[in-house]
Design an enzyme around this catalytic site. Structure first.
Site, PDB file in Angstrom:
ATOM      1  N   ARG A   1       1.036  -1.124   0.452  1.00 32.45           N
ATOM      2  CA  ARG A   1       0.129  -0.067   0.460  1.00 32.45           C
ATOM      3  C   ARG A   1       0.896   1.366  -0.191  1.00 32.45           C
ATOM      4  O   ARG A   1       1.730   1.431   0.173  1.00 32.45           O
ATOM      5  CB  ARG A   1      -0.701   0.157   1.221  1.00 32.45           C
ATOM      6  CG  ARG A   1      -1.943  -0.517   1.420  1.00 32.45           C
ATOM      7  CD  ARG A   1      -2.909  -0.300   0.620  1.00 32.45           C
ATOM      8  NE  ARG A   1      -4.174  -2.162   0.750  1.00 32.45           N
ATOM      9  CZ  ARG A   1      -4.482  -3.303  -0.300  1.00 32.45           C
ATOM     10  NH1 ARG A   1      -3.099  -3.188  -1.516  1.00 32.45           N
ATOM     11  NH2 ARG A   1      -5.319  -3.840   0.538  1.00 32.45           N
TER      12      ARG A   1
ATOM     13  N   GLU B   1      -2.359   8.633  -5.525  1.00 34.21           N
ATOM     14  CA  GLU B   1      -2.652   7.350  -7.689  1.00 34.21           C
ATOM     15  C   GLU B   1      -3.636   8.108  -7.701  1.00 34.21           C
ATOM     16  O   GLU B   1      -4.409   8.720  -7.592  1.00 34.21           O
ATOM     17  CB  GLU B   1      -2.443   6.169  -6.824  1.00 34.21           C
ATOM     18  CG  GLU B   1      -1.604   5.422  -6.473  1.00 34.21           C
ATOM     19  CD  GLU B   1      -1.356   3.614  -6.550  1.00 34.21           C
ATOM     20  OE1 GLU B   1      -2.781   3.404  -6.686  1.00 34.21           O
ATOM     21  OE2 GLU B   1      -0.520   3.203  -5.830  1.00 34.21           O
TER      22      GLU B   1
ATOM     23  N   HIS C   1       0.896   0.440 -10.202  1.00 37.18           N
ATOM     24  CA  HIS C   1       0.062  -0.185  -9.198  1.00 37.18           C
ATOM     25  C   HIS C   1      -0.707  -1.289 -10.359  1.00 37.18           C
ATOM     26  O   HIS C   1      -1.487  -1.622 -10.017  1.00 37.18           O
ATOM     27  CB  HIS C   1      -0.427   0.375  -8.611  1.00 37.18           C
ATOM     28  CG  HIS C   1      -1.987   0.111  -7.175  1.00 37.18           C
ATOM     29  ND1 HIS C   1      -2.327   0.562  -6.237  1.00 37.18           N
ATOM     30  CD2 HIS C   1      -1.746  -2.103  -6.828  1.00 37.18           C
ATOM     31  CE1 HIS C   1      -2.975  -0.766  -5.245  1.00 37.18           C
ATOM     32  NE2 HIS C   1      -2.349  -1.722  -5.124  1.00 37.18           N
TER      33      HIS C   1
END
Length: 528
Positions: A232, A261, A279
């Site tokens: 994370r 993000e 990601h």
């Protein structure tokens, strides 16, 4: 009869769509576009989303027939689970769909970082043969630190053992015997930073883990350290990592997740020794297919009225009306237990006494475990997976009931033994016709104070003037005290201040209070 209607609000694997179409009328909409989503929800029985669609109170209000929200993935940040629960809507996800992909991405980044794969590729496609410049290092015989030894961390450990690495890990909620079974040595976070040649992060993101690896941690690292974060964004402080790289305190990094993000510009991009990705931890065909088929099966079970193993907010069996109000209380006691413990418990007992014990209270054991493990492990903790998590972490759990309780009409106690032998206990009750949640015991100290979102406990040697010092510091900081009780074993003995406050107390204020109490009582204060 018409078939139930399912709205697929984002891209779903063909296998998942095919499963849904066997029994339901499947409709499509762009869930990221509220002007499309809200009208499309009007007549559906279930909605399937990924990460771009927000299902909040407004969306639930627009869906009067909705019975199921299915998240084709692990995270539930975009689903208001509390609002769904209040609306009687089941929430399901696919908790194991991406764990292999995430573990493999961490290993992939580790290999790419160790062998300078990205800059070597860029140089070659630009016509430059820089074989000597991009000499790398082997994983063999290196020490790899795993920060977080949950399901994904365990899969990473399993894969790295094949490389001949020495594995150490930091995870205060894993039993040493469980780690030893994986071939992993449990150590402190400082020791992970000091000993590791590679570090890979696999923790949940919460208030305790945000910025966990920052300047202080990097100051302890070897200069040849390479660190990977595919868990994370925000657990690894990106600014601190930049400074460590700039100053030569670490050798490289592999980053798949970001504090904000989407991230398309970062100071970290200037380093050839940093491998970056947008990601991609769950971005494999297999993970997407698993997510689609898992939630499709859950939707089928839910709409047919059957038990749903991946339910997030529903236990699955009938719960007595008298027991339901005790579930939030029990979960909160579990959270307080974990805060008090600060580490792994080898044994946890959930005791239910008084009038509640006349009912089937097995669900209260699940609620306690949900509180104990919530925020400790990577995946969402539910009534369904909580016992499995306890087993995986090596925690022995028992439920004790008794209708004999002379002090309270009902009493719930979560008590346990930690791996270092310490004992922790916390007890609560439901008071009055409105079932007010009250804390009545903590580590042997008795009190009666309403539970609050913001609570803090100070244990110290009983001396005059301590309450005033605490109140003065909080007053200077602008933190309002909602409730306070002082408990002690004997006059002049050991004492405990229990505080409820209207807002979170800043860390520096807590440290100031601890310092002042310690100075006044000649005892290191215990802060919870």
């Amino acid at each position: 009869m018409s078939k139930p209607s399912v709205l697929v609000a984002e891209e779903l694997s063909p296998a998942g769509i095919a499963l849904l179409e066997e029994d339901f009328d499947v409709h499509r909409a762009d869930g990221a576009d509220r002007s499309q989503l809200l009208p499309a929800l009007a007549d559906v029985d279930a909605v399937v989303v990924r990460s771009a669609t927000t299902i909040d109170a407004e969306a639930l209000d627009a869906a009067p027939n909705l019975k199921v929200v299915a998240r084709a993935g692990v995270g539930l940040d975009n689903v208001d689970v509390d609002a769904a629960t209040k609306a009687g809507v089941l929430v399901v996800n696919a908790p194991t769909s991406n764990i292999i992909s995430a573990a493999e991405q961490a290993v992939n980044l580790m290999l790419a970082t160790s062998r300078n794969t990205a800059p070597a590729h860029n140089a070659l496609v630009n016509g430059e043969w820089k074989r000597s410049k991009y000499t790398g290092v082997e994983l063999y015989d290196k020490t790899v630190g795993i920060v977080g030894l949950g399901r994904i961390g365990a899969l990473v450990a399993q894969r790295l053992s094949a490389f001949g690495t020495k594995l150490i890990a930091y995870d205060p909620f894993v039993q040493p015997v469980r780690a030893a079974q994986m071939g992993v040595e449990l150590v402190s976070l400082d020791e992970v930073m000091e000993r590791s040649d590679f570090i890979t992060v696999h923790l949940p993101k919460n208030k305790d883990t945000i910025g966990l690896i920052s300047d202080d941690a990097f100051s302890k690292a070897k200069p040849n350290l390479r660190i990977i974060n595919a868990a994370r964004g925000g657990i690894l402080d990106e600014d601190a990592l930049y400074r460590a790289l700039k100053e030569g305190k670490v050798a490289g990094a592999g980053i798949d997740v970001w504090t904000n993000e989407p991230c398309t510009d970062s100071p970290l991009f200037e380093f050839e020794s940093v491998v970056v990705a947008p990601h991609l931890g769950a971005s494999t065909e297999e993970a997407q297919e698993k997510a689609g088929t898992q939630v499709a099966r859950s939707v089928k079970l839910a709409l047919s009225g059957e038990f749903v193993p991946d339910a997030v907010n529903v236990q699955g069996g009938a719960v007595a009306e008298e027991v339901k109000p005790a579930l939030p209380l029990t979960e909160k006691l579990g959270r307080i237990f974990t805060s008090l413990a600060g580490g792994a418990a080898s044994k946890i007992d959930i005791e239910v006494r008084g009038e509640l014990a006349a009912h089937d209270v097995k669900v209260m054991e699940l609620a306690a475990l949900k509180g104990v493990f919530g925020g400790v492990v990577e995946e969402a903790v539910t009534f369904v997976n909580a016992p499995l998590l306890a087993k995986e972490l090596g925690v022995e759990v028992s439920l004790v009931t008794s209708d004999d309780n002379s002090d309270w009409r009902n009493l719930v106690c979560v008590r346990g033994i930690l791996s270092d032998g310490r004992k922790v206990s916390v007890s609560g009750t439901l008071s009055g016709p409105r079932n007010i949640e009250k804390l009545v015991e903590l580590n042997g100290y008795t009190m009666e104070i309403s539970l609050s979102e913001h609570m803090v406990f100070f244990a110290y040697n009983d001396r005059p003037g301590i309450v005033g010092k605490v109140g003065a510091v909080l007053g200077e900081t602008g933190v309002n005290i909602a409730g306070m009780q002082v408990s002690r074993d004997t006059e002049g003995g050991k004492a405990l201040i229990t505080l409820t406050v209207d807002s979170a107390i800043p860390d520096n204020t807590l440290n100031q209070i601890s310092t002042e109490i310690s100075a006044a009582t000649t005892r290191q204060v215990q802060l919870y």
